[in-house]
Scaffold this active site. Structure first.
Site, short mmCIF file in Angstrom:
data_model
loop_
_atom_site.label_atom_id
_atom_site.label_comp_id
_atom_site.label_asym_id
_atom_site.label_seq_id
_atom_site.Cartn_x
_atom_site.Cartn_y
_atom_site.Cartn_z
N LYS A 130 30.87 41.64 41.35
CA LYS A 130 31.77 40.85 40.49
C LYS A 130 31.59 39.19 40.89
O LYS A 130 30.46 38.70 40.60
CB LYS A 130 33.11 41.20 40.62
CG LYS A 130 33.76 42.48 39.67
CD LYS A 130 33.20 43.65 40.41
CE LYS A 130 33.82 44.79 39.45
NZ LYS A 130 33.20 46.11 40.04
N HIS A 180 38.13 43.24 41.96
CA HIS A 180 38.46 42.14 40.86
C HIS A 180 39.42 40.97 41.29
O HIS A 180 40.13 40.10 40.68
CB HIS A 180 39.17 42.67 39.57
CG HIS A 180 38.54 43.87 38.89
ND1 HIS A 180 37.33 43.38 38.11
CD2 HIS A 180 38.36 45.24 39.24
CE1 HIS A 180 36.66 44.53 37.66
NE2 HIS A 180 37.12 45.45 38.35
N SER A 219 42.02 46.77 37.56
CA SER A 219 40.65 46.58 36.82
C SER A 219 41.01 46.84 35.25
O SER A 219 40.32 46.24 34.45
CB SER A 219 39.64 47.52 37.25
OG SER A 219 39.79 48.56 37.29
#
Length: 464
Positions: A292, A260, A232
């Site tokens: 996300k 991610h 990240s």
């Protein structure tokens, strides 16, 4: 018996009861001169202002004030943020959003959210175990399991909570966790909660991990190894092929944090296993967040049916937490459906990430370890300089946030650019050009912590 005698007897009974409670709590009563218990000496209540964490934050604030820099954090967005946003009435290019595939404001996602909201209300209103279960929870879990190609999944009300409660449930004091040194704070909190022993291996250094495994195998009941799919802070990718090879040889549980990586890696966005062409069942615990790519909130774990059974039956973060809001569950499912229907979004994201990284390098910017996926940092080094760079970019029409000490070690401060499939080439080129121009000017001025009067800050702190 007189009233006075009854009062005395009652007083003695209360004393015996209190002594018993003290003993149960493990507190020995203080004895007076005649063997009579006396209360503890008075002590002042600790002040939050005396905590080193408070002083650290105040030090940073005071340093910023001395050089006239506004706080870049907690900027208020007036619209749903994606590739663009609006702050204080200004339209800005935005690189501070997790909305990697542009699903946050997509009409199809909004329609599913509105339908769930109308049917189920705002909240699940209870733990799923007792009264909070809704059909949308099971649908989302089925979709996640299908997406990863594993038996089952479990969704939690918070991404941070997911790591904390899963690690805390599966591991104990007889176990060992070995994690990448750049692992997210939520995993570290989960390890602490579990009571397991903890060691870290140098970032993405599989030889170092193997050295640790060779030394610890057989000395613990269980060993868990944790890595991130896409890291990240740095934007590089875990060496999953080597991790899987070590798992086969040393017999540990492997956990990969896909926060991610979901929707980012692989041709169809299925994550790290698709990126490397690896059987997803070679990883014991796939963990990720719903905030996300799926533009929702919460977290999930995907893996075997047995793992899901354990977590739903034993993990405090699931049993004792309210169920994920039905509208959020529906929104996450809709985003996964959109990803499946339009995999070209993943291709656009990849192209944009590589373009940003390559242009930044051509401008002399340090993008660190980033491989040009969803996260591209620009390393600045000095925390104060990173804050100033962020503020100056805001003035230039680009919103991007600094990452400073203690989130990263002092000397490794950076701006972290989140790339989306919806950014245009012009937006990326504009952002890179402004970043390079402003940063190079700050470097020429030698602007940073070295230019701040630390003695003045220390005096201000001591007077607080």
């Amino acid at each position: 018996m007189t009233d006075m005698e009854e009062t005395s007897a009652a007083r003695m009974a209360r004393g015996r009861k209190e002594a018993l409670l003290q003993k149960m709590r493990g507190i020995a009563p203080a004895e007076g001169r005649a063997g009579i218990a006396v209360g503890p000496a008075e002590r002042p209540v600790p002040r939050f202002e005396d905590l080193p964490e408070y002083k650290q934050v105040r030090m940073q604030e005071l340093a910023s004030q001395l050089v006239g820099i506004a706080n870049p954090f907690y900027r208020t967005h007036d619209v749903g943020a994606g590739a663009v946003t609006e702050i204080d009435g200004r339209n800005l290019i935005n690189f501070a959003s997790y909305d990697y595939l542009g699903t946050n404001r997509h009409p199809a996602v909004h329609a599913r959210v509105a339908e769930a909201l109308a049917r189920y209300g705002v909240s699940a209103s209870a733990s799923r175990l007792v009264a909070g279960e809704r059909p949308v929870h099971g649908i989302l879990e089925e979709r996640l399991a299908e997406f990863y190609g594993v038996e089952a999944a479990v969704v939690f009300v918070s991404g941070y909570l997911t790591n904390v409660t899963v690690i805390g449930t599966l591991l104990g004091p007889e176990d060992l966790v070995i994690h990448d040194e750049l692992m997210h704070n939520s995993a570290l909190a989960g390890i602490k909660l579990s009571g397991a022993a903890r060691r870290f291996f140098r970032h993405n250094d599989m030889d170092h991990l193997e050295e640790l495994l060779a030394g610890f195998t057989g000395k613990f009941r269980r060993i868990l190894v944790i890595a991130e799919g896409v890291y990240s802070m740095d934007g590089d990718v875990a060496d999953l092929p080597r991790l899987v090879e070590l798992r086969r040889r040393y017999g540990f549980w492997l956990m990969v944090d896909e926060a991610h990586a979901l929707g980012v890696l692989g041709k169809t966005g299925r994550g790290t296993h698709e990126y490397f062409g690896i059987d997803p069942n070679e990883v014991d615990i796939w963990m990720g967040t719903l905030s996300k790519t799926t533009s929702s909130c919460g977290g999930y774990v995907a893996g075997s049916a047995a793992l899901a059974t354990v977590l739903k039956g034993s993990s405090g973060g699931f049993i004792y937490s309210v169920g994920l809001a039905p509208a959020l569950a529906a929104g996450a499912t809709a985003s996964l459906d959109l990803l499946a229907a339009e995999p070209e979004r993943v291709a656009r994201l990849g192209a944009n990430g590589r373009l940003f990284r390559d242009l930044a390098k051509a401008e002399g910017l340090d993008t660190g370890l980033s491989e040009g996926h969803s996260v591209v940092p620009v390393l600045v080094g000095d925390s104060l300089r990173a804050v100033r760079l962020s503020n100056d970019l805001l003035e230039a029409g680009v919103n991007v946030l600094p990452i400073i000490h203690p989130a990263v070690p002092e000397g490794q401060a950076r701006l972290r650019f989140f790339i989306t499939s919806e950014h245009t080439e012009e937006q990326i080129r504009t952002a890179v050009r402004h970043t390079a121009d402003i940063l190079h000017a700050l470097e020429k001025q030698n602007f940073g912590l070295a230019s701040v009067d630390r003695e003045q800050i220390a005096k201000l702190l001591s007077s607080m």
